[in-house]
Design a protein around this motif. Structure first.
Motif, PDB file in Angstrom:
ATOM      1  N   UNK A   4      28.213  35.115  43.833  1.00  0.00           N
ATOM      2  CA  UNK A   4      29.551  35.040  43.264  1.00  0.00           C
ATOM      3  C   UNK A   4      30.319  33.873  43.870  1.00  0.00           C
ATOM      4  N   UNK A   5      30.215  33.711  45.177  1.00  0.00           N
ATOM      5  CA  UNK A   5      30.927  32.631  45.853  1.00  0.00           C
ATOM      6  C   UNK A   5      30.435  31.261  45.412  1.00  0.00           C
ATOM      7  N   UNK A   6      29.201  31.194  44.924  1.00  0.00           N
ATOM      8  CA  UNK A   6      28.656  29.942  44.406  1.00  0.00           C
ATOM      9  C   UNK A   6      29.021  29.734  42.937  1.00  0.00           C
ATOM     10  N   UNK A   7      29.743  30.684  42.354  1.00  0.00           N
ATOM     11  CA  UNK A   7      30.128  30.574  40.954  1.00  0.00           C
ATOM     12  C   UNK A   7      29.059  31.048  39.985  1.00  0.00           C
ATOM     13  N   UNK A   8      27.976  31.619  40.509  1.00  0.00           N
ATOM     14  CA  UNK A   8      26.884  32.103  39.652  1.00  0.00           C
ATOM     15  C   UNK A   8      27.172  33.554  39.268  1.00  0.00           C
ATOM     16  N   UNK A   9      28.143  33.727  38.368  1.00  0.00           N
ATOM     17  CA  UNK A   9      28.673  35.065  38.112  1.00  0.00           C
ATOM     18  C   UNK A   9      27.663  35.953  37.385  1.00  0.00           C
ATOM     19  N   UNK A  10      26.944  35.407  36.389  1.00  0.00           N
ATOM     20  CA  UNK A  10      25.956  36.223  35.670  1.00  0.00           C
ATOM     21  C   UNK A  10      24.875  36.717  36.627  1.00  0.00           C
ATOM     22  N   UNK A  40      35.160  36.118  35.128  1.00  0.00           N
ATOM     23  CA  UNK A  40      34.599  35.634  33.861  1.00  0.00           C
ATOM     24  C   UNK A  40      35.590  35.755  32.709  1.00  0.00           C
ATOM     25  N   UNK A  41      36.666  36.504  32.924  1.00  0.00           N
ATOM     26  CA  UNK A  41      37.623  36.754  31.855  1.00  0.00           C
ATOM     27  C   UNK A  41      37.333  38.010  31.065  1.00  0.00           C
ATOM     28  N   UNK A  42      36.341  38.788  31.502  1.00  0.00           N
ATOM     29  CA  UNK A  42      36.018  40.056  30.826  1.00  0.00           C
ATOM     30  C   UNK A  42      36.868  41.173  31.444  1.00  0.00           C
ATOM     31  N   UNK A  69      45.134  43.891  39.818  1.00  0.00           N
ATOM     32  CA  UNK A  69      45.069  42.487  39.394  1.00  0.00           C
ATOM     33  C   UNK A  69      44.526  42.361  37.973  1.00  0.00           C
ATOM     34  N   UNK A  70      43.503  43.172  37.662  1.00  0.00           N
ATOM     35  CA  UNK A  70      42.923  43.126  36.323  1.00  0.00           C
ATOM     36  C   UNK A  70      43.903  43.662  35.282  1.00  0.00           C
ATOM     37  N   UNK A  71      44.594  44.736  35.613  1.00  0.00           N
ATOM     38  CA  UNK A  71      45.593  45.296  34.692  1.00  0.00           C
ATOM     39  C   UNK A  71      46.721  44.300  34.447  1.00  0.00           C
ATOM     40  N   UNK A  72      47.133  43.589  35.490  1.00  0.00           N
ATOM     41  CA  UNK A  72      48.161  42.557  35.333  1.00  0.00           C
ATOM     42  C   UNK A  72      47.668  41.459  34.399  1.00  0.00           C
ATOM     43  N   UNK A  73      46.406  41.041  34.590  1.00  0.00           N
ATOM     44  CA  UNK A  73      45.832  40.006  33.724  1.00  0.00           C
ATOM     45  C   UNK A  73      45.744  40.476  32.282  1.00  0.00           C
TER      46      UNK A  73
END
Length: 275
Positions: A4-10, A40-42, A69-73
């Motif tokens: 995740x920290x490397x941006x490899x979210x999948x 990811x925006x999901x 945070x997700x609910x706010x988004x």
């Protein structure tokens, strides 16, 4: 977490799911999946992951704050605040939850309550850069400009390369009428973070206030090239070209702003004036 920290979210999500397949009650893995999905925006899937995490570990304060945070988004500010309060009830010294709650209270226009939340956050975590910076933003909105400057300076003393803090202090300086200092702050922000759309938009406002309309338009357009869904920049651009008498173009800018942010009261107001 390394993925995740490397941006490899999948890949990160796949790894977390593998962990869960091996240990279905692994609450932390659901929390981590939620974080990756949110990045990811999901958002809806992220919220469900946090709910699953909490069902497995009801006293997990971090998951409540992350869900907030997700609910706010997702635009559900009231539910976000409820989640932050639950997080704090479980972990009263959780500075991040106080700061996050401050952000949501700010969005509701409850500025005094937001300030209390930020102050509580920095009392718990005196080196909390973002909380000082956000405190400065709210104080600026209240017109308490000298106090705002102090909060921004504190933020920068803790993290001198903080582009967002320079952007924020630029806004406060602009409100004080210190246009040259404001421009220096925005330029400093952009030297640290060249793709910071917010700094270009705020620079546009400062240039507009100085009567430098053509330069301001360039700044707003640069902001929009970096962040095409930037509702505030479209509204700012509309306000400027209204001053130039380009009413039809301004109306289009306001409509674009509203299409991106349907509950944006300022854009609705400006559109009603232009029609």
């Amino acid at each position: 977490l390394a993925l995740k920290n490397q941006g490899k979210l999948d890949s990160a999500i796949a790894a977390y799911k593998k962990s869960i397949s091996l240990n279905p009650n692994y609450a932390e893995a659901y929390n981590n999946i939620g974080n990756a999905l949110k990045e990811q925006g999901n958002i809806e899937e992220a919220i469900e992951a946090y709910k699953r995490c909490i069902s497995l570990k009801p006293d997990y304060a971090v998951a409540y704050s992350n869900m907030g945070n997700a609910l706010k988004a997702d635009g559900n500010i009231e539910a976000a605040i409820h989640a932050y309060k639950k997080s704090i009830s479980l972990k009263p010294d959780y500075a991040f939850a106080y700061s996050n709650m401050g952000n949501s209270l700010k969005d509701q226009g409850k500025l005094d309550e937001a300030i209390k939340a930020y102050n509580h956050a920095v009392s718990l975590k005196p080196d909390y850069v973002e909380a000082y910076s956000n405190l400065g933003v709210v104080l600026t909105e209240q017109g308490k400009l000298d106090e705002a400057i102090k909060a921004h300076i504190k933020s920068l003393s803790l993290k001198p390369d903080n582009a967002d803090a320079y952007n924020n202090i630029g806004n406060t300086l602009n409100d004080q009428g210190k246009f040259n200092d404001a421009m220096k702050a925005f330029n400093k922000a952009l030297s640290l973070k060249p793709n910071l759309a917010e700094a270009y938009s705020n620079m546009g406002n400062a240039l507009k206030d100085q009567g430098k309309f053509n330069d301001a338009i360039k700044a707003f357009n640069k902001a929009l090239s970096l962040k095409p869904d930037y509702a505030e920049a479209y509204n700012n651009l509309g306000a400027l070209i209204t001053k130039q008498g380009k009413i039809d173009d301004a109306i289009e800018a306001y409509k674009k702003s509203i299409s991106l942010k349907p509950d944006y009261a300022k854009a609705h107001q400006n559109l009603s004036y232009a029609l």
